[in-house]
Design a protein around this motif. Structure first.
Motif, PDB file in Angstrom:
ATOM      1  N   PRO A  12     -10.613   3.693   0.214  1.00  0.00           N
ATOM      2  CA  PRO A  12      -9.571   4.279   1.079  1.00  0.00           C
ATOM      3  C   PRO A  12      -8.776   3.224   1.830  1.00  0.00           C
ATOM      4  O   PRO A  12      -7.586   3.420   2.102  1.00  0.00           O
ATOM      5  CB  PRO A  12     -10.353   5.193   2.030  1.00  0.00           C
ATOM      6  N   LEU A  13      -9.399   2.074   2.179  1.00  0.00           N
ATOM      7  CA  LEU A  13      -8.646   1.012   2.832  1.00  0.00           C
ATOM      8  C   LEU A  13      -7.574   0.483   1.890  1.00  0.00           C
ATOM      9  O   LEU A  13      -6.417   0.299   2.289  1.00  0.00           O
ATOM     10  CB  LEU A  13      -9.584  -0.112   3.257  1.00  0.00           C
ATOM     11  N   ALA A  14      -7.938   0.232   0.633  1.00  0.00           N
ATOM     12  CA  ALA A  14      -6.956  -0.227  -0.349  1.00  0.00           C
ATOM     13  C   ALA A  14      -5.857   0.807  -0.540  1.00  0.00           C
ATOM     14  O   ALA A  14      -4.663   0.463  -0.620  1.00  0.00           O
ATOM     15  CB  ALA A  14      -7.651  -0.521  -1.686  1.00  0.00           C
ATOM     16  N   SER A  15      -6.226   2.075  -0.595  1.00  0.00           N
ATOM     17  CA  SER A  15      -5.244   3.143  -0.799  1.00  0.00           C
ATOM     18  C   SER A  15      -4.257   3.206   0.357  1.00  0.00           C
ATOM     19  O   SER A  15      -3.041   3.341   0.158  1.00  0.00           O
ATOM     20  CB  SER A  15      -5.953   4.488  -0.966  1.00  0.00           C
ATOM     21  N   LEU A  16      -4.756   3.106   1.592  1.00  0.00           N
ATOM     22  CA  LEU A  16      -3.881   3.148   2.757  1.00  0.00           C
ATOM     23  C   LEU A  16      -2.946   1.944   2.784  1.00  0.00           C
ATOM     24  O   LEU A  16      -1.755   2.072   3.088  1.00  0.00           O
ATOM     25  CB  LEU A  16      -4.706   3.187   4.039  1.00  0.00           C
ATOM     26  N   LEU A  17      -3.471   0.770   2.478  1.00  0.00           N
ATOM     27  CA  LEU A  17      -2.623  -0.420   2.460  1.00  0.00           C
ATOM     28  C   LEU A  17      -1.535  -0.297   1.399  1.00  0.00           C
ATOM     29  O   LEU A  17      -0.391  -0.720   1.613  1.00  0.00           O
ATOM     30  CB  LEU A  17      -3.475  -1.665   2.211  1.00  0.00           C
ATOM     31  N   LEU A  18      -1.882   0.295   0.264  1.00  0.00           N
ATOM     32  CA  LEU A  18      -0.873   0.480  -0.791  1.00  0.00           C
ATOM     33  C   LEU A  18       0.191   1.487  -0.364  1.00  0.00           C
ATOM     34  O   LEU A  18       1.374   1.330  -0.692  1.00  0.00           O
ATOM     35  CB  LEU A  18      -1.557   0.912  -2.082  1.00  0.00           C
ATOM     36  N   VAL A  19      -0.206   2.521   0.364  1.00  0.00           N
ATOM     37  CA  VAL A  19       0.780   3.467   0.900  1.00  0.00           C
ATOM     38  C   VAL A  19       1.733   2.740   1.849  1.00  0.00           C
ATOM     39  O   VAL A  19       2.960   2.910   1.798  1.00  0.00           O
ATOM     40  CB  VAL A  19       0.082   4.641   1.619  1.00  0.00           C
ATOM     41  N   LEU A  20       1.174   1.899   2.735  1.00  0.00           N
ATOM     42  CA  LEU A  20       1.999   1.145   3.676  1.00  0.00           C
ATOM     43  C   LEU A  20       2.897   0.145   2.949  1.00  0.00           C
ATOM     44  O   LEU A  20       4.067  -0.047   3.313  1.00  0.00           O
ATOM     45  CB  LEU A  20       1.102   0.419   4.677  1.00  0.00           C
ATOM     46  N   LYS A  21       2.352  -0.499   1.929  1.00  0.00           N
ATOM     47  CA  LYS A  21       3.148  -1.447   1.136  1.00  0.00           C
ATOM     48  C   LYS A  21       4.337  -0.740   0.498  1.00  0.00           C
ATOM     49  O   LYS A  21       5.474  -1.237   0.530  1.00  0.00           O
ATOM     50  CB  LYS A  21       2.286  -2.084   0.047  1.00  0.00           C
ATOM     51  N   ASN A  22       4.086   0.417  -0.087  1.00  0.00           N
ATOM     52  CA  ASN A  22       5.160   1.139  -0.770  1.00  0.00           C
ATOM     53  C   ASN A  22       6.175   1.732   0.203  1.00  0.00           C
ATOM     54  O   ASN A  22       7.347   1.911  -0.148  1.00  0.00           O
ATOM     55  CB  ASN A  22       4.561   2.242  -1.645  1.00  0.00           C
ATOM     56  N   LYS A  23       5.719   2.013   1.433  1.00  0.00           N
ATOM     57  CA  LYS A  23       6.619   2.621   2.416  1.00  0.00           C
ATOM     58  C   LYS A  23       7.429   1.573   3.174  1.00  0.00           C
ATOM     59  O   LYS A  23       8.630   1.737   3.401  1.00  0.00           O
ATOM     60  CB  LYS A  23       5.809   3.473   3.402  1.00  0.00           C
ATOM     61  N   PHE A  24       6.776   0.477   3.578  1.00  0.00           N
ATOM     62  CA  PHE A  24       7.424  -0.508   4.439  1.00  0.00           C
ATOM     63  C   PHE A  24       7.588  -1.879   3.790  1.00  0.00           C
ATOM     64  O   PHE A  24       8.359  -2.703   4.272  1.00  0.00           O
ATOM     65  CB  PHE A  24       6.641  -0.670   5.752  1.00  0.00           C
ATOM     66  N   GLY A  25       6.825  -2.161   2.721  1.00  0.00           N
ATOM     67  CA  GLY A  25       6.912  -3.459   2.061  1.00  0.00           C
ATOM     68  C   GLY A  25       6.291  -4.570   2.884  1.00  0.00           C
ATOM     69  O   GLY A  25       5.627  -4.350   3.894  1.00  0.00           O
ATOM     70  N   GLY A  26       6.484  -5.810   2.412  1.00  0.00           N
ATOM     71  CA  GLY A  26       6.042  -6.966   3.171  1.00  0.00           C
ATOM     72  C   GLY A  26       4.798  -7.650   2.674  1.00  0.00           C
ATOM     73  O   GLY A  26       4.469  -8.745   3.125  1.00  0.00           O
ATOM     74  N   PHE A  27       4.055  -7.032   1.754  1.00  0.00           N
ATOM     75  CA  PHE A  27       2.833  -7.657   1.258  1.00  0.00           C
ATOM     76  C   PHE A  27       2.422  -7.045  -0.078  1.00  0.00           C
ATOM     77  O   PHE A  27       2.919  -5.997  -0.477  1.00  0.00           O
ATOM     78  CB  PHE A  27       1.687  -7.514   2.270  1.00  0.00           C
ATOM     79  N   GLN A  28       1.514  -7.732  -0.752  1.00  0.00           N
ATOM     80  CA  GLN A  28       0.901  -7.247  -1.982  1.00  0.00           C
ATOM     81  C   GLN A  28      -0.572  -6.965  -1.727  1.00  0.00           C
ATOM     82  O   GLN A  28      -1.159  -7.484  -0.766  1.00  0.00           O
ATOM     83  CB  GLN A  28       1.051  -8.288  -3.101  1.00  0.00           C
ATOM     84  N   VAL A  29      -1.186  -6.166  -2.588  1.00  0.00           N
ATOM     85  CA  VAL A  29      -2.593  -5.811  -2.440  1.00  0.00           C
ATOM     86  C   VAL A  29      -3.338  -6.202  -3.708  1.00  0.00           C
ATOM     87  O   VAL A  29      -3.092  -5.657  -4.788  1.00  0.00           O
ATOM     88  CB  VAL A  29      -2.766  -4.303  -2.161  1.00  0.00           C
ATOM     89  N   PHE A  30      -4.247  -7.167  -3.571  1.00  0.00           N
ATOM     90  CA  PHE A  30      -5.102  -7.599  -4.677  1.00  0.00           C
ATOM     91  C   PHE A  30      -6.480  -6.966  -4.487  1.00  0.00           C
ATOM     92  O   PHE A  30      -7.031  -6.977  -3.379  1.00  0.00           O
ATOM     93  CB  PHE A  30      -5.226  -9.120  -4.719  1.00  0.00           C
ATOM     94  N   VAL A  31      -7.044  -6.429  -5.557  1.00  0.00           N
ATOM     95  CA  VAL A  31      -8.304  -5.689  -5.473  1.00  0.00           C
ATOM     96  C   VAL A  31      -9.337  -6.335  -6.386  1.00  0.00           C
ATOM     97  O   VAL A  31      -9.145  -6.430  -7.597  1.00  0.00           O
ATOM     98  CB  VAL A  31      -8.108  -4.212  -5.874  1.00  0.00           C
ATOM     99  N   GLU A  32     -10.436  -6.768  -5.790  1.00  0.00           N
ATOM    100  CA  GLU A  32     -11.546  -7.346  -6.546  1.00  0.00           C
ATOM    101  C   GLU A  32     -12.736  -6.382  -6.503  1.00  0.00           C
ATOM    102  O   GLU A  32     -13.429  -6.292  -5.487  1.00  0.00           O
ATOM    103  CB  GLU A  32     -11.961  -8.699  -5.957  1.00  0.00           C
ATOM    104  N   PRO A  33     -12.992  -5.635  -7.567  1.00  0.00           N
ATOM    105  CA  PRO A  33     -14.161  -4.753  -7.574  1.00  0.00           C
ATOM    106  C   PRO A  33     -15.453  -5.555  -7.512  1.00  0.00           C
ATOM    107  O   PRO A  33     -15.504  -6.716  -7.954  1.00  0.00           O
ATOM    108  CB  PRO A  33     -14.039  -4.006  -8.909  1.00  0.00           C
ATOM    109  N   TYR A  34     -16.482  -4.932  -6.969  1.00  0.00           N
ATOM    110  CA  TYR A  34     -17.801  -5.560  -6.880  1.00  0.00           C
ATOM    111  C   TYR A  34     -18.658  -5.049  -8.034  1.00  0.00           C
ATOM    112  O   TYR A  34     -19.072  -3.889  -8.051  1.00  0.00           O
ATOM    113  CB  TYR A  34     -18.448  -5.236  -5.538  1.00  0.00           C
ATOM    114  N   LYS A  35     -18.892  -5.916  -9.028  1.00  0.00           N
ATOM    115  CA  LYS A  35     -19.726  -5.552 -10.184  1.00  0.00           C
ATOM    116  C   LYS A  35     -19.284  -4.207 -10.769  1.00  0.00           C
ATOM    117  O   LYS A  35     -20.014  -3.207 -10.708  1.00  0.00           O
ATOM    118  CB  LYS A  35     -21.205  -5.514  -9.791  1.00  0.00           C
ATOM    119  N   LEU A  36     -18.096  -4.183 -11.325  1.00  0.00           N
ATOM    120  CA  LEU A  36     -17.454  -2.959 -11.803  1.00  0.00           C
ATOM    121  C   LEU A  36     -18.310  -2.219 -12.827  1.00  0.00           C
ATOM    122  O   LEU A  36     -18.794  -2.795 -13.801  1.00  0.00           O
ATOM    123  CB  LEU A  36     -16.094  -3.300 -12.415  1.00  0.00           C
ATOM    124  N   GLN A  37     -18.496  -0.935 -12.585  1.00  0.00           N
ATOM    125  CA  GLN A  37     -19.211  -0.056 -13.512  1.00  0.00           C
ATOM    126  C   GLN A  37     -18.206   0.871 -14.202  1.00  0.00           C
ATOM    127  O   GLN A  37     -17.140   1.177 -13.656  1.00  0.00           O
ATOM    128  CB  GLN A  37     -20.237   0.796 -12.752  1.00  0.00           C
TER     129      GLN A  37
END
Length: 356
Positions: free
Chosen positions: A20-45
């Motif tokens: 949800p933190l990543a999702s909220l940051l992406l909503v803010l990025k798409n609404k206001f811009g100013g940054f990118q969001v890189f996501v590193e999963p932990y031991k992806l299943q």
């Protein structure tokens, strides 16, 4: 994947806090811009692929760190080295204890571009406690390199006391005589396969203030230059829904219930409800909240709120996997050097369910 000059937030972990933190940051990025969001999963299943796809659809950039298995499932990804070279903030939302163990890793040259490291959850040795708005001054002039966003229940305890001051938390010493908290903890998270306890399980005291809940709140206040007299106790019960906090406050002057309810109503990050069970409160958030969450620091059942002159008793439910995110986002914005202005704060206040 092509590089970008827009500063990035590097998120580690996509579980009940990280997703949800990543999702909220992406909503803010798409609404206001100013940054990118890189996501590193932990031991992806394999079972986690749908939630990663939802982040990619919102504009997230997935990172393969060489061992987390991303390249086994996704044809397009970015390397950890490239992502970190474009990032200013690291948010570590990995399983409990992982961020603490990574502090030495964060001193390696690959992290030289990072301005601030933010740990989520119970990473108590990672850095000073942080919650918004109380701890905002910590990030103003000489912000620490490492901060630990306070736990969900610490946010709720602070939310219980916030109506009793107008501008600065230090004002609590003028009105609060003593605070006592009883934390009724859920045992398993809805999204995890954790086993349930079979009956009430005592959480043992660990300091003069009782359980760790009171100690953590006073750590927040200590960083702001003051402490209050408080005590906390806790028990874990076999429920997967929400933590529930019973509070008893003794004040230095009399107040009315109407005054207190108006203060709660005027706080953008506190909620009220006429519901009287945590499963109903949880269900209301699932049905009406963004991503099924409530996001407020505390939910006050008004019918259980008692005000008798200088004595205040009541309950506050803790939205356990969502009430820390606005604090994290504030810290991210500060680390990125972006203004946390009225538009951003208004948008975040708007995702809080004021009436649950």
């Amino acid at each position: 994947m092509s590089e970008t000059k827009t500063p990035g937030v590097y998120l580690r972990g996509t579980g009940v806090i990280g997703w949800p933190l990543a999702s909220l940051l992406l909503v803010l990025k798409n609404k206001f811009g100013g940054f990118q969001v890189f996501v590193e999963p932990y031991k992806l299943q394999k079972s986690e692929i749908p939630q990663i796809l939802s982040l990619l659809e919102k504009g997230g950039i997935i990172v393969d760190d060489g061992s987390n298995g991303v390249r086994n499932f996704f044809p397009e990804w970015i390397s950890k080295e490239i992502a970190l070279s474009q990032s200013k903030v690291v948010c570590d939302s990995s399983p409990p204890g992982v961020a603490d163990k990574r502090k030495s890793e964060y001193s390696e040259p690959i992290y030289d571009q990072i301005k601030i490291f933010i740990a989520q959850g119970s990473e108590h040795s990672f850095g000073p406690q942080f919650l918004y708005p109380e701890s905002a001054p910590l990030l103003e002039k000489n912000p620490p390199k490492f901060i630990h966003v306070s736990t969900c229940n610490t946010h709720t305890l602070a939310g219980v006391l916030r109506p009793f001051y107008s501008e600065k938390p230090q004002e609590l010493t003028n009105i609060l005589e003593e605070a006592d908290f009883f934390v009724i903890r859920r045992d398993a998270d809805m999204a995890k396969n954790d086993p349930h306890v079979t009956g009430p399980l005592l959480v043992l005291p660990e300091s003069p203030t009782g359980t760790h809940h009171g100690r953590l709140l006073n750590e927040v206040y200590s960083d702001l230059g003051f402490k209050i007299k408080l005590g906390s106790s806790s028990v874990t019960i076999n429920s997967p829904y929400m933590h529930l906090i019973r509070f008893h406050l003794r004040l230095k002057r009399e107040i009315t219930k109407e005054w207190l309810v108006s203060k709660i109503d005027n706080d953008p990050f506190l909620s009220t409800t006429e519901l009287v069970s945590t499963n109903s409160i949880f269900s209301s958030g699932r049905d009406r909240g963004l991503y099924g969450r409530i996001f407020s620091h505390a939910v006050f059942p008004l019918s259980a709120l008692e005000v008798n002159g200088k004595e205040v008793r009541g309950y506050a439910a803790t939205p356990g996997d969502s009430n820390v995110h606005i604090s994290s986002i504030y810290a991210v914005y500060k680390g990125l050097g972006l203004s946390f202005g009225p538009e951003t704060e208004s948008f975040l206040a708007g995702i809080v369910l004021k009436e649950v």
